[in-house]
Design a protein around this motif. Structure first.
Motif: not given
Length: 389
Positions: A29-35, A40-47, A51-53
């Motif tokens: 869910l975190i990957y889906s809801s925060s990608s 937008r805020y981390h240079g295109g790094n959707t993961t 990884f933080k979670q």
């Protein structure tokens, strides 16, 4: 699998399985809801947030594992010391904590670059404190003065320190302690008398806060209630309206993992409204599955209580499980529009470090009680559950 549980993961196996399911749900869910946010805020790094979670989950699991190996008796002996540490910490956070959403809830840890939500720590400490009080001398009646000085004043003071910045957490904690007292056979006349005084104090606090805006977020609480009961579907109800759209479009089986569209419109879809994303992607069936996990957790804790031969571990396991379950259902109730917005995360699922680690630690303590039942790890100072039967 049986050797894994028998050798490394001791205690109630069902609770371990529930934790694993919730951890896996959190990652999905975190990957889906925060990608989108990460892109937008981390240079295109959707993961990035995934990884933080994952790091938080690993740390939380380690905390839970170590906690379940510690004898529950240590919390009995440390409860007063923990209260003496936690209370000034709450006061310091209230006065000097980092502002987030107009509330001082977070305390920066010097040199580590991390923040702690001290109210999360206070919740666990207060449940331990109440469990100790209720476990002492169950076979002897307490007078009203003893009840006030030894229990109500500490509970009320801790909740009062949390209240200005976080009403929902203070209310949840107060309700948990109230139910523990009710189950602990506190005199009903005393209990309801204190309840009336507490309600009167809260009303007075809100009135004063409205006159002095800097005292608390009372106006925010009132606005949320007014928006909740209002039929106006304007911008003030934006969060709830977007959440309802997510739930309505999810249907019975959902759109599928990672196919949420409302994650781009719901504020905080990875925390406060993550349950709406669950239903949108996994449908009503997925939502019912997550809901049932918390219900089973409470049921398994009830079985642990039933097996307990001593009062302290019984109250401890019950109080911690009740606290986590109530928080989970408040989060779900907000997402489906049953109660006003509160800002409570879904335990073990929502994104965040402080809440996740503390919740994992609470489950570790419950598992410690479960583990001790087979080993009969008892200690002096407790009263048997059957003493007053």
């Amino acid at each position: 699998m049986s050797s894994l549980f028998g050798k490394y993961l001791k205690g109630d196996r069902v609770i371990w399985i529930i934790v694993i399911f919730l951890y896996l749900a959190s990652l999905l869910l975190i990957y889906s809801s925060s990608s989108s946010l990460a892109f937008r805020y981390h240079g295109g790094n959707t993961t990035y947030y995934l990884f933080k979670q994952f790091a938080f989950l690993v740390f939380g699991f380690l905390v839970m594992w170590f906690a379940h190996l510690i004898k529950y008796s240590i919390w009995y002996h440390l409860s007063n010391i923990l209260m003496l540490i936690t209370t000034p910490l709450l006061l310091f956070t209230l006065l000097f904590g980092r502002n987030l959403n107009a509330a001082s809830r977070w305390l920066e840890v010097p040199g580590l670059g991390i923040s702690l939500q001290t109210s999360d720590i206070a919740k666990i400490v207060l449940v331990i404190f109440v469990a100790k009080y209720l476990s002492k001398k169950q076979d002897q009646p307490r007078d009203f003065n003893h009840f006030i000085v030894q229990l109500i004043i500490p509970v009320g003071f801790v909740c009062a320190l949390i209240l200005p910045a976080n009403f929902s957490t203070a209310a949840l904690l107060g309700l948990t302690c109230w139910i523990m007292m009710l189950v602990g056979r506190v005199n009903l006349k005393h209990l309801f008398g204190i309840t009336g005084i507490g309600v009167a104090f809260l009303a007075l606090f809100i009135v004063v806060s409205l006159q002095f805006k800097n005292i608390s977020r009372a106006q925010t609480w009132i606005n949320r209630v007014e928006n909740f009961i209002s039929e106006d579907k304007g911008s003030d109800n934006y969060q709830l309206e977007q959440s309802k759209i997510a739930i309505a479009t999810g249907g019975i089986v959902g759109k599928g993992p990672g196919r949420s569209t409302q994650r781009n419109f719901i504020p905080h879809p990875y925390s406060d409204f993550i349950y709406a994303i669950i239903i949108e992607e996994y449908g009503v069936l997925g939502g019912m599955f997550i809901l049932s996990l918390y219900l089973i957790l409470l049921y398994r804790a009830a079985l642990i209580v039933r097996k307990s031969k001593r009062t302290f571990p019984a109250f401890l396991a019950f109080g911690l499980a009740l606290l986590l379950t109530l928080q989970a259902y408040v989060n779900m109730a907000v997402a489906v529009g049953l109660i006003p917005v509160t800002g409570q995360p879904l335990p073990l699922v929502s994104m965040g470090g402080s809440s996740l680690v503390i919740s994992s630690g609470a489950l570790g303590i419950i598992l410690s009680v479960s583990r001790s039942q087979s080993k009969k790890e008892l200690f002096d100072g407790e009263q048997p559950v059957t003493d007053n039967n």
